[in-house]
Design an enzyme around this catalytic site. Sequence first.
Site, short mmCIF file in Angstrom:
data_model
loop_
_atom_site.label_atom_id
_atom_site.label_comp_id
_atom_site.label_asym_id
_atom_site.label_seq_id
_atom_site.Cartn_x
_atom_site.Cartn_y
_atom_site.Cartn_z
N CYS B 108 -14.83 3.41 -13.55
CA CYS B 108 -13.42 3.06 -13.41
C CYS B 108 -12.73 3.60 -14.65
CB CYS B 108 -13.24 1.54 -13.30
SG CYS B 108 -11.50 1.04 -13.33
N CYS B 111 -9.69 1.12 -15.91
CA CYS B 111 -9.99 -0.21 -16.50
C CYS B 111 -11.49 -0.44 -16.42
CB CYS B 111 -9.14 -1.32 -15.87
SG CYS B 111 -9.06 -1.39 -14.08
N SER B 112 -11.94 -1.38 -15.60
CA SER B 112 -13.38 -1.64 -15.56
C SER B 112 -13.79 -2.22 -14.22
CB SER B 112 -13.76 -2.61 -16.69
OG SER B 112 -12.93 -3.75 -16.62
N CYS B 113 -13.17 -1.74 -13.14
CA CYS B 113 -13.46 -2.26 -11.79
C CYS B 113 -14.95 -2.10 -11.47
CB CYS B 113 -12.62 -1.51 -10.77
SG CYS B 113 -10.85 -1.77 -11.02
#
Lengths: 224, 203
Positions: B108, B111-113
Site C-alpha cells: 500500500c 498508507c498501510s492497507c
Amino acid sequence: MTRPHDMGGRFGDGPVTPEPEDVMFHADWHPRALALTLASGSLGLWNIDISRHAREALAPKDYARFAYYEKWIAALADLLVAKGALSREELATGQAIGDSDLAEKRLAPGAVAGVLAKGGPATRPGGLAAEFVPGDTVQVRAQAENMVVDGGHTRLPAYLAGRTGTIVRHHGTHILPDSNAHGQGEAPEPLYAVAFRATDLWAHPENSGDEVIADLWQSYLSRA
Amino acid sequence: MPHDHHDHPHSLLPSDPALRVKALETILTQKGLVDPAALDEIIDTYENRIGPKNGAHVVARAWVDAEFRAALLADADPVLAEMGYYGRQGEHMVVVENTDEVHNMVVCTLCSCYPWPLLGIPPGWYKSDAYRARSVREPRKVLAEFGVALPAETAVRVWDSTAEVRYLVLPQRPSGTEDLDEAALMALVTRDSMIGTGLAVSP
C-alpha cells in the site's frame, strides 16, 4: 503538488528490514495508540477517508519524522479537536473539562468483538454505471489531486498520473474517497483494478514482464 | 476551503510519544469517551486471536481442496465469510494465485492497507517508507532483501492497495508435501508468503 504519504516509486529510502512474525509492536505505546484510534472511531465523528486525510495533512516535516503510530495519534488529536470532541485547552492541560454528549457512544469492552467482526463495507448499490470492462485500455488523469477540494484527499498515486493501463477487474461500486473525506457525500463509483506495465512506468524497469496493479475509481480514468 | 492548519492541535500534547498517547488516553477516559478496558480488549484481539494463522488456514485448505480453491479465486468474500474470516479491513477480499509464470506481491504505497482478518496487524516493514516507496519500482530488489530470488521468466505483479479491496497471495504449494494434511500444511504457510515477500516453507 503531492503530499508526503504519496511515496510510491520514490528513491532513496534504503533497505527493507524483514522481521519475525511474533514481532507485532516495538513499544508498549504502539498497541495503545492503535486501540485508542480504533475505539475513538466508534464515536462516529468521522469515516475512514476523513481519518486517512487527517494523517496525510500532517505537516511534511512531522510526517517524515513521526513513527507510524505517532502519525496515528497526532491525526487522532487533530480530528478530536476539529470535530469538537475535545478542546485545545484539554489537550494543553491534559485534563478533561466538563462532560461530553458523545459519552453514550463510548465503545464498551463487550462490544469490541462485534464491532471488529462487523467491519464497514465500502460498496454501495446503484451509483454510476460502469463505463469500462476488463481488457479496455484506459488513461489515468494527469493530476494526482482532488479535483474539487484544493489540497484534498485522493487515492490516485502520483506515480500513476497520466499513465496508460489495462482494466483487469471490475470490483463493483465503491464509495469515492475524494468526496467522502470532505463531508461531500459517498458519491459511489465503479472501481477497477488497472494493470500498468513496469516498462510504461519506469525509465529503468527491473524486468519487461513485470506489472503494477492499482485500484482506481472511474472518475480517475478515461478511455485511451 | 483551507485544509492545512498551521497550528496542528496535536502539538499541544507532550512531544514524547509514550507520554502523548498516555495523555490522550487520560483525557478521553476522563471525558467518558473511551473505556480503557475496551482498549485492552482490542489489543488482546490482535495480539492473540486474529493473525496470520487465519490466512494460513485458508491457504492450506486451498492446497488440498480444488473446489474450495476455485471458489476462493473466483469470489473470495462469501468463502472467507463462511470460514469466519470477515471483518474490519477485510470487507472486500481478492485472493491472487502464485504460479511458475506469475509471482504476486502486495503493498500500500499511500498508507498501510492490509487484510487484518486474515493476517492481523501489518508488520513494521510493511508500513515502512522503504517498502511503500520501493515495491512498485523495484520489487525484485525488495524480494532479494527477503531472500527471495525469482527467475526472469516469472513475472512480478505488484498489487498497490489504493482502495478498500484487500489482497491475499495464495503461495505455491511446496513440492514434497503430497502426503501432508491441512493442519501440517498450515505450518508451512508464513505471513510473508501471503503478502508475497516470501515463499511457503519446504518441509
